[in-house]
Scaffold this active site. Structure first.
Site, PDB file in Angstrom:
ATOM      1  N   ILE A 191       0.342  -1.320  -0.106  1.00 33.96           N
ATOM      2  CA  ILE A 191      -0.083  -0.118  -0.162  1.00 33.96           C
ATOM      3  C   ILE A 191       0.700   0.843  -0.069  1.00 33.96           C
ATOM      4  O   ILE A 191       0.459   2.078   0.056  1.00 33.96           O
ATOM      5  CB  ILE A 191      -0.926  -0.139   1.189  1.00 33.96           C
ATOM      6  CG1 ILE A 191       0.237   0.302   2.873  1.00 33.96           C
ATOM      7  CG2 ILE A 191      -2.032  -0.939   1.515  1.00 33.96           C
ATOM      8  CD1 ILE A 191      -1.318  -0.239   3.085  1.00 33.96           C
ATOM      9  N   GLY A 192       2.381   1.122   0.261  1.00 33.60           N
ATOM     10  CA  GLY A 192       3.237   2.311   0.196  1.00 33.60           C
ATOM     11  C   GLY A 192       4.186   1.644   0.211  1.00 33.60           C
ATOM     12  O   GLY A 192       5.185   0.751   0.254  1.00 33.60           O
ATOM     13  N   SER A 193       5.252   2.958   0.069  1.00 33.00           N
ATOM     14  CA  SER A 193       6.978   2.937  -0.286  1.00 33.00           C
ATOM     15  C   SER A 193       7.402   4.284  -0.106  1.00 33.00           C
ATOM     16  O   SER A 193       6.919   5.053  -0.305  1.00 33.00           O
ATOM     17  CB  SER A 193       7.277   2.238  -1.160  1.00 33.00           C
ATOM     18  OG  SER A 193       7.161   3.098  -2.256  1.00 33.00           O
ATOM     19  N   GLY A 249      11.348   6.320   1.728  1.00 27.61           N
ATOM     20  CA  GLY A 249      13.215   6.089   2.150  1.00 27.61           C
ATOM     21  C   GLY A 249      12.871   4.612   2.979  1.00 27.61           C
ATOM     22  O   GLY A 249      14.102   4.558   2.677  1.00 27.61           O
ATOM     23  N   PHE A 250      12.245   4.649   3.595  1.00 22.95           N
ATOM     24  CA  PHE A 250      12.332   3.713   4.972  1.00 22.95           C
ATOM     25  C   PHE A 250      12.334   2.497   4.717  1.00 22.95           C
ATOM     26  O   PHE A 250      12.582   1.535   4.918  1.00 22.95           O
ATOM     27  CB  PHE A 250      11.890   4.304   6.234  1.00 22.95           C
ATOM     28  CG  PHE A 250      12.836   5.355   6.764  1.00 22.95           C
ATOM     29  CD1 PHE A 250      13.653   5.075   8.009  1.00 22.95           C
ATOM     30  CD2 PHE A 250      12.070   7.155   6.568  1.00 22.95           C
ATOM     31  CE1 PHE A 250      13.915   6.448   8.068  1.00 22.95           C
ATOM     32  CE2 PHE A 250      12.688   8.160   7.266  1.00 22.95           C
ATOM     33  CZ  PHE A 250      13.561   7.236   7.749  1.00 22.95           C
ATOM     34  N   GLY A 251      11.351   2.046   3.698  1.00 16.45           N
ATOM     35  CA  GLY A 251      10.712   1.305   3.718  1.00 16.45           C
ATOM     36  C   GLY A 251       9.820   0.826   2.671  1.00 16.45           C
ATOM     37  O   GLY A 251       8.924   1.444   2.408  1.00 16.45           O
ATOM     38  N   VAL A 280       5.486  -1.004   3.174  1.00 17.85           N
ATOM     39  CA  VAL A 280       4.511  -0.411   3.757  1.00 17.85           C
ATOM     40  C   VAL A 280       2.904  -1.990   3.442  1.00 17.85           C
ATOM     41  O   VAL A 280       3.137  -1.475   1.694  1.00 17.85           O
ATOM     42  CB  VAL A 280       3.774   0.179   4.203  1.00 17.85           C
ATOM     43  CG1 VAL A 280       2.803   0.492   4.859  1.00 17.85           C
ATOM     44  CG2 VAL A 280       4.670   1.740   4.503  1.00 17.85           C
ATOM     45  N   ASP A 282      11.308  14.342   7.358  1.00 15.71           N
ATOM     46  CA  ASP A 282      10.697  14.622   5.914  1.00 15.71           C
ATOM     47  C   ASP A 282       9.684  14.641   6.038  1.00 15.71           C
ATOM     48  O   ASP A 282       8.406  13.790   5.760  1.00 15.71           O
ATOM     49  CB  ASP A 282      10.951  12.396   5.977  1.00 15.71           C
ATOM     50  CG  ASP A 282      10.402  12.144   4.668  1.00 15.71           C
ATOM     51  OD1 ASP A 282      10.753  12.890   4.243  1.00 15.71           O
ATOM     52  OD2 ASP A 282      10.807  11.234   4.025  1.00 15.71           O
TER      53      ASP A 282
END
Length: 892
Positions: free
Chosen positions: A538-540, A542-544, A546, A655
């Protein structure tokens, strides 16, 4: 035979001493009406005596303020009782704002005496039951001020004593409640005695307590804003409730009473802040005749108050009460007695300090959806233990009435001495993994009554344990043993399928055990099952990446697989997660738990079903209305203000962008990914500045050697605010007519011939905003899809706030707390400094040049921040700064 009237008025025919005295007083009032009715004074000198009898014609009033707004009275709240109190009353509303003897009422003939030593109340036996301190300087007068403050003065009119220093359950506008002072609720409106709820001002907040246990903090109000200072006192006026610090020069916590859309109808109206007997803190606007309007209350959810339902009552839907699971009502009264559904069990009796017989104790489970108010406000009695250890702790403590055990963290929360009402876990709990257990005993035995001659329960005849019971116990043990083996076999099978190695090492387990405050720890297999092997992304960022998941209890969650931690150690990861997990605010996405599986690390968040702001704001249909945009801007500002000044450890987000602002279907706005910068290693901190989707919101100090501070987030917020106004990214082309005001004379590059011929040219939107602000033209900045559904002054408000936020000099940017104040209308709008916005012209030139070169928005956005060789600007934008994770995260 005499008439009834003769009998009633004849003192010799009355047997009650009270009736005789009352009859004598009434006869005196009839024969000599002026003898017992003294005047109401504006100032009283020593050697003054009063009682209710003396001032019966003035309803017990003997002292009034200069304009008559307040009176000091001796009154009776319940005519059927002989309970009289010395109080200060607001006359027009009849509200009691202070009481001298709330816990020791007097009679109608008891005396109030004022002397050079101070004030004293005597009972009928002429014994003092209340007085002011006796070590004061000689007192010359007693006055009631127009503020409602009852004061004693010396000969030089210096205040020796004042009632404002001894509040009861009310403070009025302007009255200070200093640190360490408290308001104590009354038992009821007709009984002024101390109740069980109190509001205490502490060094960091104001806490509301029930039986000495916290159940709410003032800063938890949805519209509260906090700054990082120590609290010195609390004060209230018609604009809000404030906790002040730094000698009254700094607002630490502010709760505005009026939103930006409200009109303050009457600032001079009389307002009080009262701790109600129900446990609610209210700000009331009072009017004549006793009517009132509630302008603020907290908590707004009745189920957060432990006295909403009765003992072991279960509160749902904002105030619906029933007995907790495993219990039923044994009474038909309004407050039923909840007893165990299992008739062989009963609640323990009073504790007399003796050691209980733990073999007679059993525990009734409350179910997964039930939680207790004190769990989120107290530290666990034990940590990193199993359920058996928690049970043994409670069983060995006579005063323990039950406990909650968190399976994820191994924490044990004990309920002692008093049990209030329970509530649905989903409404307010920060730990969905806690399970509650209430102590019960087998009927016929009792704990804590050794040597007692009287038992609260019938004593059963002791019998030998039948052999059949032993057989049943053995069968139950074999069933448990078989289930345990099946579970272990399933776990080994899952580990094999998922590629999991050997079980956790002793060192790894010790890390989990030794770090306090960790949120729920999920097992990797749980997340695999919840996400269907990480099926739905459902998302992405800079940290990883989702993924959407659904836990076993049906709750939807967002599972973030962290991919940017590099070589960071496990213990460092857990330490930072413990800090992040303690952060709770209505505008911050809640971290539900984590998973550390080998080299993989996962964070489990609450699920926001509308996704991120960019997915809703930038799409063509449906258009986001202005009111929702404004609420999103306000909610985001509140969340950032809490991160900067409301947390125990200051956190800089680093961020802030639409992708990290999440929306829920009930118009909730929450910031995600806060605190994740704390997980970066020093090398990764530098990499963080180049992460995709971040550069459009980077403050100039990111690209220089300047320090990173909370004002860096303010800049990013300002850029997001501009996108909320426009409904498009700042870096996407905005075509401006060449016939509008020429920018070349103000530092902008000249238009290319082709753009001039066409009559339009691309511009950088923040620079366009600056130009239009200088011209005082704001309607052209709003999203054109709104089609006139927004007023110019509404756009101007957000534009001015945004420009203040994006100023080049960090010190000129407002704090996020001040941004919240401007949005709420309780602070004046700032005026952006144009000289600190000239750097936007450099950005604008670069944007125009890159737009003519072509390419997609992202490529143009990246090229925008690269300074060409030989370009001279006010700042050095040609190098990335090195920042440690300490600088990125703020102090810890």
């Amino acid at each position: 035979m005499g008439s009834s009237a003769t009998i009633a008025w004849s003192p010799f025919c009355l047997t009650s001493s009270f009736n005789r005295r009352f009859a004598i007083i009434l006869l005196c009032c009839m024969l000599f009406p002026s003898a017992l009715s003294g005047p109401v004074y504006s100032s009283i000198s020593p050697n003054f005596t009063a009682s209710y009898y003396h001032y019966i014609d003035t309803s017990g009033a003997f002292l009034a303020s200069r304009n008559g707004s307040f009176q000091a009275q001796i009154i009776n709240l319940k005519p059927e009782n002989r309970s009289f109190y010395l109080v200060v009353v607001h006359v027009s509303s009849r509200a009691i704002i202070w009481s001298a003897n709330r816990n020791t009422p007097i009679s109608e003939s008891s005396e109030f005496r004022f002397s050079r030593d101070g004030m004293t109340l005597f009972n009928d036996q002429k014994q003092p039951i209340w007085s002011t301190p006796h070590n004061l300087a000689p007192v010359t007068s007693l006055q009631l001020l127009e503020s409602g403050n009852l004061v004693m003065l010396d000969g030089a009119n210096n205040t020796l004593w004042e009632s404002f220093d001894l509040p009861t359950d009310v403070i009025v506008a302007g009255q200070r409640l200093n640190v360490g002072k408290s308001l104590v609720a009354s038992n009821s409106d007709g009984d002024l005695a101390d109740g069980i709820c109190s509001l205490v001002v502490g060094n960091n907040d104001a806490m509301i307590r029930w039986n000495g246990m916290n159940y709410w903090e003032l800063s938890m109000a949805p519209n509260a804003v906090r700054n990082a200072w120590a609290v010195e006192y609390m004060v209230m006026n018609y604009t809000g409730v404030y906790l002040m610090g730094k000698n009254g020069a700094q607002v630490v916590i502010r709760i505005p009473l009026h939103s930006s859309d409200d009109v303050v109808d009457d600032p001079s109206a009389f307002r009080i802040m009262k701790l109600e007997s129900s446990g609610v803190v209210s700000v009331l606007k009072l009017s004549s005749g006793g009517s009132s309007k509630q302008e603020f209350k907290t908590p707004d959810d009745s189920c957060r108050i432990p006295s909403t339902c009765w003992k072991l009552g279960y509160c749902t839907n904002g105030g619906t009460c029933q007995c907790a699971p495993g219990f039923h009502s044994a009474s038909s009264s309004s407050e039923p007695i909840c007893v165990p559904t299992d008739g062989s069990l009963a609640l323990p009796g009073p504790c007399n300090g003796s050691q209980p017989n733990i073999t007679n104790i059993k525990y009734s489970a409350l179910g997964r959806d039930v939680d207790y108010f004190s769990n989120d406000f107290s530290n666990p009695m034990l940590q990193n233990v199993n359920l058996t250890a928690c049970k043994n702790l409670c069983s060995g403590n006579c005063s323990c009435l039950g406990f909650f055990y968190s399976q994820g963290s191994g924490s044990c929360y004990v309920i002692e001495n008093q049990i209030g009402s329970m509530a649905t876990k989903m409404s307010w709990s920060t730990d969905k993994d806690r399970l509650g257990y209430i102590k019960t005993i087998v009927v016929g035995t009792q704990i804590g009554v050794k040597g007692s001659k009287k038992s609260d329960f019938p004593v059963l005849v002791a019998i030998l344990l039948p052999s059949g019971v032993m057989v049943i116990a053995m069968v139950a043990f074999l069933i448990w043993l078989r289930r345990r083996r099946i579970k272990r076999r399933w776990s080994r099978s899952m580990n094999s399928k998922l590629g999991r190695g050997s079980s956790m090492s002793a060192e790894e387990e010790m890390d989990f055990v030794s770090i306090p405050g960790l949120p729920v720890r999920f097992v990797y297999e749980e997340l695999v099952i919840a996400t269907e092997s990480f099926k739905t992304q459902i998302g992405s960022g800079g940290f990883g990446t989702v993924y959407k998941g659904t836990l076993e209890d049906g709750e939807d969650v967002a599972v973030k697989k962290i991919t940017c931690l590099g070589a960071q150690g496990r213990r460092e990861f857990l330490t930072e997660i413990a800090v992040i997990g303690k952060i709770h605010h209505v505008n911050l996405v809640r971290l539900k738990g984590f998973c550390a599986h080998g080299g993989q690390k996962f964070l489990v968040y609450e699920f926001m079903d509308r996704g991120s702001l960019d997915a809703t704001l930038f799409r063509a249909d449906p258009v986001m209305e202005w009111k929702e945009r404004y609420n999103i801007a306000l909610g985001t500002a509140r969340g950032l203000a809490y991160l900067h000044t409301g947390c125990e450890h200051k956190i800089i987000h680093c961020d802030v962008k639409p992708e990290n602002i999440l929306l829920h279907d009930k118009s909730q706005v929450k910031i995600s990914d806060f605190g994740l910068s704390k997980l970066l290693s020093p090398e990764e901190s530098n990499l963080f500045t180049t992460l995709r989707g971040t550069r459009g919101y980077l403050a100039p100090e990111w690209l220089t050697s300047s320090a990173i501070s909370d004002k860096t987030d303010v800049y990013s917020y300002g850029m997001v605010l501009l996108e909320i106004i426009r409904g498009k990214k700042n870096s996407s082309p905005q075509m401006r007519s060449a016939n509008s005001r020429t920018d070349s004379n103000r530092g902008n590059s000249r238009s290319s011939p082709s753009s001039v011929e066409s009559g339009q040219r691309p511009i950088y939107f923040p620079l366009f905003v600056l130009d239009m602000h200088e011209e005082g033209r704001y309607m052209g900045l709003a999203d054109p899809r709104l089609m006139g559904r927004v007023a110019s002054e509404e756009v101007e408000k957000l534009v001015r706030i945004a420009l203040c936020c994006v100023q080049e000099e960090p010190n000129l940017r407002p704090s996020m707390a001040n941004v919240v104040g401007m949005l709420e209308g309780v602070m004046p709008l700032g005026e952006p400094q144009l000289e600190s916005l000239n750097f936007l012209r450099f950005y604008g030139r670069r944007f125009t040049e890159e737009s003519r070169l072509g390419g997609d928005d992202e490529q143009n956005e990246l090229r925008l921040y690269r300074q060409p060789t030989g370009t001279n600007t006010s700042s050095s934008y040609n190098s990335l700064s090195y920042m440690s994770s300490q600088e990125v995260s703020g102090p810890r």
